[in-house]
Every structure is written in C-alpha cells, then in structure tokens.
Design a protein around this motif. Structure first.
Motif, mmCIF file in Angstrom:
data_model
loop_
_atom_site.group_PDB
_atom_site.id
_atom_site.type_symbol
_atom_site.label_atom_id
_atom_site.label_comp_id
_atom_site.label_asym_id
_atom_site.label_seq_id
_atom_site.Cartn_x
_atom_site.Cartn_y
_atom_site.Cartn_z
ATOM 1 N N ASP A 232 36.156 3.620 -38.898
ATOM 2 C CA ASP A 232 36.041 2.158 -38.887
ATOM 3 C C ASP A 232 35.157 1.648 -37.745
ATOM 4 N N PHE A 233 34.459 2.546 -37.063
ATOM 5 C CA PHE A 233 33.665 2.164 -35.891
ATOM 6 C C PHE A 233 32.589 1.142 -36.272
ATOM 7 N N VAL A 234 32.549 0.033 -35.543
ATOM 8 C CA VAL A 234 31.567 -1.022 -35.791
ATOM 9 C C VAL A 234 30.448 -0.887 -34.767
ATOM 10 N N SER A 235 29.268 -0.519 -35.231
ATOM 11 C CA SER A 235 28.167 -0.212 -34.312
ATOM 12 C C SER A 235 27.096 -1.301 -34.292
ATOM 13 N N THR A 236 27.444 -2.502 -34.684
ATOM 14 C CA THR A 236 26.479 -3.590 -34.657
ATOM 15 C C THR A 236 26.433 -4.240 -33.277
ATOM 16 N N TYR A 237 25.243 -4.610 -32.852
ATOM 17 C CA TYR A 237 25.078 -5.391 -31.619
ATOM 18 C C TYR A 237 25.251 -6.888 -31.892
ATOM 19 N N ALA A 238 25.318 -7.257 -33.173
ATOM 20 C CA ALA A 238 25.392 -8.677 -33.527
ATOM 21 C C ALA A 238 26.721 -9.308 -33.136
ATOM 22 N N ASN A 239 27.723 -8.503 -32.870
ATOM 23 C CA ASN A 239 29.045 -9.035 -32.542
ATOM 24 C C ASN A 239 29.149 -9.318 -31.040
ATOM 25 N N PHE A 240 28.193 -10.093 -30.543
ATOM 26 C CA PHE A 240 28.162 -10.436 -29.115
ATOM 27 C C PHE A 240 28.891 -11.752 -28.875
ATOM 28 N N TYR A 241 29.216 -12.014 -27.619
ATOM 29 C CA TYR A 241 29.903 -13.249 -27.243
ATOM 30 C C TYR A 241 29.043 -14.020 -26.252
ATOM 31 N N VAL A 242 28.793 -15.299 -26.543
ATOM 32 C CA VAL A 242 28.023 -16.166 -25.656
ATOM 33 C C VAL A 242 28.993 -16.929 -24.764
ATOM 34 N N ALA A 243 28.875 -16.735 -23.448
ATOM 35 C CA ALA A 243 29.727 -17.409 -22.469
ATOM 36 C C ALA A 243 28.866 -18.296 -21.581
ATOM 37 N N ASN A 244 29.482 -18.920 -20.585
ATOM 38 C CA ASN A 244 28.735 -19.744 -19.643
ATOM 39 C C ASN A 244 27.700 -18.895 -18.909
ATOM 40 N N ASP A 245 26.434 -19.215 -19.048
ATOM 41 C CA ASP A 245 25.329 -18.551 -18.336
ATOM 42 C C ASP A 245 25.209 -17.067 -18.658
ATOM 43 N N SER A 246 25.785 -16.606 -19.762
ATOM 44 C CA SER A 246 25.823 -15.160 -20.003
ATOM 45 C C SER A 246 26.024 -14.850 -21.484
ATOM 46 N N VAL A 247 25.695 -13.610 -21.839
ATOM 47 C CA VAL A 247 25.954 -13.077 -23.175
ATOM 48 C C VAL A 247 26.511 -11.672 -22.993
ATOM 49 N N PHE A 248 27.606 -11.375 -23.684
ATOM 50 C CA PHE A 248 28.254 -10.073 -23.566
ATOM 51 C C PHE A 248 28.011 -9.267 -24.834
ATOM 52 N N MET A 249 27.417 -8.087 -24.663
ATOM 53 C CA MET A 249 27.048 -7.220 -25.773
ATOM 54 C C MET A 249 27.681 -5.852 -25.576
ATOM 55 N N PRO A 250 27.854 -5.091 -26.663
ATOM 56 C CA PRO A 250 28.417 -3.753 -26.523
ATOM 57 C C PRO A 250 27.396 -2.759 -25.978
#
Length: 302
Positions: A232-250
């Motif tokens: 079930d491993f999800v290997s997409t980079y599209a599932n990122f989170y946009v936060a204040n002044d930042s973006v969190f990616m795997p």
C-alpha cells in the motif's frame, strides 16, 4: 513518523496533535513542547479525512462535517466519525453537516472558486447511494461555496480512498497544477492511466475564472531506490502540505528523485521553505503528509 511531521511543521506554525486519551502523555513526549497534544478518541491518523473542511462565510470560519464513514464503510471508524463534531465543539467553531459523505482528501481547491475532485471517491454507492454526479456537484457548490467543479475519473476499488485527488493533482496557484507521474519507464497501470485521463481533462478545461490550466509533471521516485516498502506504499510527491512560509514533502530515499521533486516545488513556491520529511511508515499505510494533516484557519500565533 507522525511525531516527526508534527515537530517539523511546528517550526513554522502552531500544531495540535489529536491523541487517544491513554496515549496523550506518550504522544506529548514524542512531539515535544512545541506541539499541543489534546485527548480525543480517534481510530486512525488520517486527519485530512476526519477533521472538518473549513470554509469562510461572512467573515466567519465554519466547519463542514462531511460525515466520514470509513471511506465507504471499508473499515469501522466509530471514533473517527465523531472527530469533526468533537473538534468543532472544542474550538467553538460553528458546524454544518454536509448533505454528502466525503473526505477532505477528495477535495482540491484554488481558493478562487475552482474545485478538483475524482468521481471514484464521491460519485460512489459506498458513500452517496442514489445520487448522480449532477446531484453531488450541486451539493458541493452549495456547501463549499465553489463556482466550478472539474471532474477527474480516478480509480475505483484499488485503494481504500477510491483515489483521492490529493495524491494525483494539486494546485500551486490559481490556474497552475502539479500532476503526479509514474517513474519514467514504469509499465502503465490503472494509476498512470488515471493521471493520463486527468491530464486530458485539465488540458481542455478552464477554471472558475475562465483560465486554462498549466499542468506541470511531478514524477515519482524509482521504487527500486526508495527506503520504504509495502503493497500500500504511496510514493507520490503530490501529497505535500502547505504551511505558513513552508511546504512539507516526503523524502523517499531516491536522492535524485527527491531532489527533483524538491526543485519543482521550490519553483512553484519560491517564497516558501521546502522541507523534506521521512515518512516511510506513514506512506506504507497508504497515505502521506497531506493525508495526515489538516489546516485550520486561526489567528496568527507569536
């Protein structure tokens, strides 16, 4: 992994962690003092789907509860079904019960009236029996205050979410989207065909303001080079989170692919820090950073 995500985001914005009451102390130790851990009965970690979708109406923030039912009753989620109601009561935010069953990960908006969504995740008898796509579109427009819905086909029955859009297409700005792409040379499958279908739709569609979409590829890593594993491993980079002044990616461990994805995100978010985070255990459970988080509007925190 969950604590690592929380600690990383807490460097940029206020973070609240939901934890079962009997796990609150352990979660607080894992997250550190920068994260507020609150006791709240939960079954799983997918806050994107269980926390309400926040909208603004007349200058007031409202939480829309989309009646989470375990992604179409695939799993029992009695506690998670009550997360929306409980969380809104705690923070004193008005609650609106949606006329539909859906999850936050099935929605992607540009903030200017355009909603992207996969048919497979909502025009589905396991969530909204008897409702047509037109019925659901009318309810989404009324409930979320959007002006236009762009429908992508998605994939039915091959993952627990029925192919949420947040692992397929993401806005980086109005009119600009990143599209998940399989690692070059990977044989076609239902997921890559869904991406091809999404590209075909987006290449012809316009958004709520009449703009054509600019579609930018976001290639996945080489599965032979990543550090995680699992069916079930999800290997997409599209599932990122946009936060204040930042973006969190795997960070998946394929250095070349990780660097390429970070570069693409930096081009799209030039004024934000791009922060890679190791999430192999989260990804092996079928989700990503966006799936595990949910942004809640609030007053700035010093």
């Amino acid at each position: 992994d969950i604590a690592r995500i929380a600690r990383a985001i807490a460097e940029y914005e206020y973070v609240v962690m939901l934890a079962r009451p009997d796990q609150q102390k352990a979660a607080q130790r894992a997250c550190g003092s920068q994260v507020e851990v609150i006791p709240l009965a939960v079954d799983d970690m997918w806050a994107r789907d269980t926390v309400p979708v926040f909208v603004e109406e007349g200058g007031e923030v409202i939480g829309v509860d989309f009646n989470f039912n375990g992604w179409g009753d695939k799993q029992e989620h009695t506690n998670d079904a009550r997360v929306g109601r409980t969380l809104l009561a705690k923070y004193g935010i008005p609650r609106v019960e949606a006329p539909l069953v859906a999850e936050g990960g099935s929605f992607e908006t540009d903030g200017e009236g355009t909603l992207l969504i996969t048919e497979s995740s909502i025009v589905n008898e396991n969530r909204n029996p008897g409702l047509s796509r037109d019925d659901i579109e009318a309810d989404l427009i009324e409930t979320l205050g959007v002006d236009k819905v762009v429908w992508l086909k998605g994939v039915r029955g091959q993952d627990i979410t029925d192919a949420h859009v947040d692992s397929l297409v993401r806005f980086t700005a109005p009119g600009v989207v990143l599209l998940d792409q399989a690692f070059p040379g990977t044989p076609p499958d239902s997921w890559s065909r869904a991406a091809d279908q999404a590209r075909a739709v987006l290449s012809k569609a316009t958004d709520a303001r009449g703009r054509r979409f600019e579609v930018i590829d976001l290639p996945q890593p080489d599965l032979d080079r990543i550090t995680g594993e699992g069916d079930d491993f999800v290997s997409t980079y599209a599932n990122f989170y946009v936060a204040n002044d930042s973006v969190f990616m795997p960070r998946f461990g394929d250095r070349k692919a990780d660097d390429r994805a970070r570069g693409i995100l930096q081009e799209q978010f030039p004024d934000r820090d791009i922060v890679p985070v190791v999430i192999d255990t989260v990804a092996s459970g079928g989700g990503g950073i966006h799936c595990a988080t949910h942004d809640q509007p609030g007053k700035p925190v010093d």
